[in-house]
Design a protein around this motif. Structure first.
Motif, PDB file in Angstrom:
ATOM      1  N   CYS A 140      58.555  33.086  51.943  1.00 32.18           N
ATOM      2  CA  CYS A 140      57.300  33.385  51.372  1.00 32.18           C
ATOM      3  C   CYS A 140      56.640  31.910  51.268  1.00 32.18           C
ATOM      4  O   CYS A 140      57.104  30.979  51.117  1.00 32.18           O
ATOM      5  N   ASP A 141      55.379  31.690  51.781  1.00 27.42           N
ATOM      6  CA  ASP A 141      54.577  30.672  51.515  1.00 27.42           C
ATOM      7  C   ASP A 141      53.576  30.757  50.702  1.00 27.42           C
ATOM      8  O   ASP A 141      53.139  31.935  50.068  1.00 27.42           O
ATOM      9  N   LEU A 142      52.823  29.674  50.426  1.00 25.40           N
ATOM     10  CA  LEU A 142      51.456  29.932  49.555  1.00 25.40           C
ATOM     11  C   LEU A 142      50.457  30.592  50.142  1.00 25.40           C
ATOM     12  O   LEU A 142      49.935  31.418  49.122  1.00 25.40           O
ATOM     13  N   ALA A 143      49.973  30.708  51.265  1.00 19.47           N
ATOM     14  CA  ALA A 143      49.045  31.477  51.661  1.00 19.47           C
ATOM     15  C   ALA A 143      49.515  33.103  51.485  1.00 19.47           C
ATOM     16  O   ALA A 143      48.849  33.700  51.001  1.00 19.47           O
ATOM     17  N   GLU A 144      50.657  33.462  51.414  1.00 22.28           N
ATOM     18  CA  GLU A 144      51.417  34.659  51.152  1.00 22.28           C
ATOM     19  C   GLU A 144      51.137  35.025  49.787  1.00 22.28           C
ATOM     20  O   GLU A 144      50.670  35.970  49.288  1.00 22.28           O
ATOM     21  N   LEU A 145      51.569  33.978  48.993  1.00 22.42           N
ATOM     22  CA  LEU A 145      51.507  34.327  47.687  1.00 22.42           C
ATOM     23  C   LEU A 145      50.027  34.337  47.038  1.00 22.42           C
ATOM     24  O   LEU A 145      49.700  35.325  46.195  1.00 22.42           O
ATOM     25  N   ARG A 146      49.085  33.543  47.670  1.00 24.33           N
ATOM     26  CA  ARG A 146      47.607  33.906  47.318  1.00 24.33           C
ATOM     27  C   ARG A 146      47.309  34.985  47.646  1.00 24.33           C
ATOM     28  O   ARG A 146      46.229  35.810  47.084  1.00 24.33           O
ATOM     29  N   SER A 147      47.476  35.647  48.889  1.00 25.09           N
ATOM     30  CA  SER A 147      47.264  36.853  49.337  1.00 25.09           C
ATOM     31  C   SER A 147      47.899  37.911  48.504  1.00 25.09           C
ATOM     32  O   SER A 147      47.020  38.991  48.010  1.00 25.09           O
ATOM     33  N   ASP A 148      48.886  38.015  47.966  1.00 24.50           N
ATOM     34  CA  ASP A 148      49.561  38.827  47.006  1.00 24.50           C
ATOM     35  C   ASP A 148      48.854  39.060  45.753  1.00 24.50           C
ATOM     36  O   ASP A 148      48.511  40.005  45.128  1.00 24.50           O
ATOM     37  N   LEU A 149      48.404  37.652  45.061  1.00 24.25           N
ATOM     38  CA  LEU A 149      47.815  37.470  43.881  1.00 24.25           C
ATOM     39  C   LEU A 149      46.497  38.321  44.030  1.00 24.25           C
ATOM     40  O   LEU A 149      45.934  38.880  43.087  1.00 24.25           O
ATOM     41  N   ALA A 150      45.651  37.906  45.186  1.00 27.21           N
ATOM     42  CA  ALA A 150      44.258  38.543  45.402  1.00 27.21           C
ATOM     43  C   ALA A 150      44.344  40.234  45.643  1.00 27.21           C
ATOM     44  O   ALA A 150      43.560  40.922  44.670  1.00 27.21           O
ATOM     45  N   ARG A 151      45.538  40.599  46.259  1.00 27.53           N
ATOM     46  CA  ARG A 151      45.566  42.039  46.461  1.00 27.53           C
ATOM     47  C   ARG A 151      45.957  42.713  44.950  1.00 27.53           C
ATOM     48  O   ARG A 151      45.497  43.797  44.656  1.00 27.53           O
ATOM     49  N   PHE A 152      46.838  42.172  44.265  1.00 29.49           N
ATOM     50  CA  PHE A 152      47.288  42.621  42.830  1.00 29.49           C
ATOM     51  C   PHE A 152      46.238  42.726  41.943  1.00 29.49           C
ATOM     52  O   PHE A 152      45.655  43.670  41.263  1.00 29.49           O
ATOM     53  N   THR A 153      45.255  41.515  41.877  1.00 32.03           N
ATOM     54  CA  THR A 153      44.204  41.474  41.067  1.00 32.03           C
ATOM     55  C   THR A 153      43.207  42.709  41.396  1.00 32.03           C
ATOM     56  O   THR A 153      42.576  43.199  40.653  1.00 32.03           O
ATOM     57  N   PHE A 154      42.696  42.689  42.724  1.00 31.29           N
ATOM     58  CA  PHE A 154      41.865  43.769  43.133  1.00 31.29           C
ATOM     59  C   PHE A 154      42.493  45.041  42.861  1.00 31.29           C
ATOM     60  O   PHE A 154      41.535  45.833  42.286  1.00 31.29           O
ATOM     61  N   LEU A 155      43.786  45.416  42.816  1.00 29.06           N
ATOM     62  CA  LEU A 155      44.266  46.785  42.602  1.00 29.06           C
ATOM     63  C   LEU A 155      44.096  46.732  41.006  1.00 29.06           C
ATOM     64  O   LEU A 155      43.956  47.920  40.564  1.00 29.06           O
TER      65      LEU A 155
END
Length: 73
Positions: free
Chosen positions: A43-58
């Motif tokens: 996992c890298d920072l881009a993936e972590l940021r993407s996951d955070l954005a998705r979870f926040t959106f949900l």
């Protein structure tokens, strides 16, 4: 599983906080720290940021803008 509204709000605020912290940190130092913490290349920072954005959106029903920025694609 159902969460109380107060818990959902608190979780969303925590995700916003983490996302803001990640966005304001020195990229090279943060990436090095993250690699040491993860102790793997899975996992890298881009993936972590993407996951955070998705979870926040949900959770908070945001407009999803963070999901569609070029760095998250």
């Amino acid at each position: 599983m159902e969460l109380a509204v107060d818990d959902v709000v608190e979780l969303a605020e925590m995700l916003w906080f983490i996302g803001d912290w990640l966005g304001g940190a020195d990229e090279q130092m943060l990436a090095a720290s993250f690699r040491r913490f993860m102790d793997a290349d899975g996992c890298d920072l881009a993936e972590l940021r993407s996951d955070l954005a998705r979870f926040t959106f949900l959770i908070d029903g945001s407009d999803g803008e963070d999901l569609f920025e070029p760095e998250h694609q």
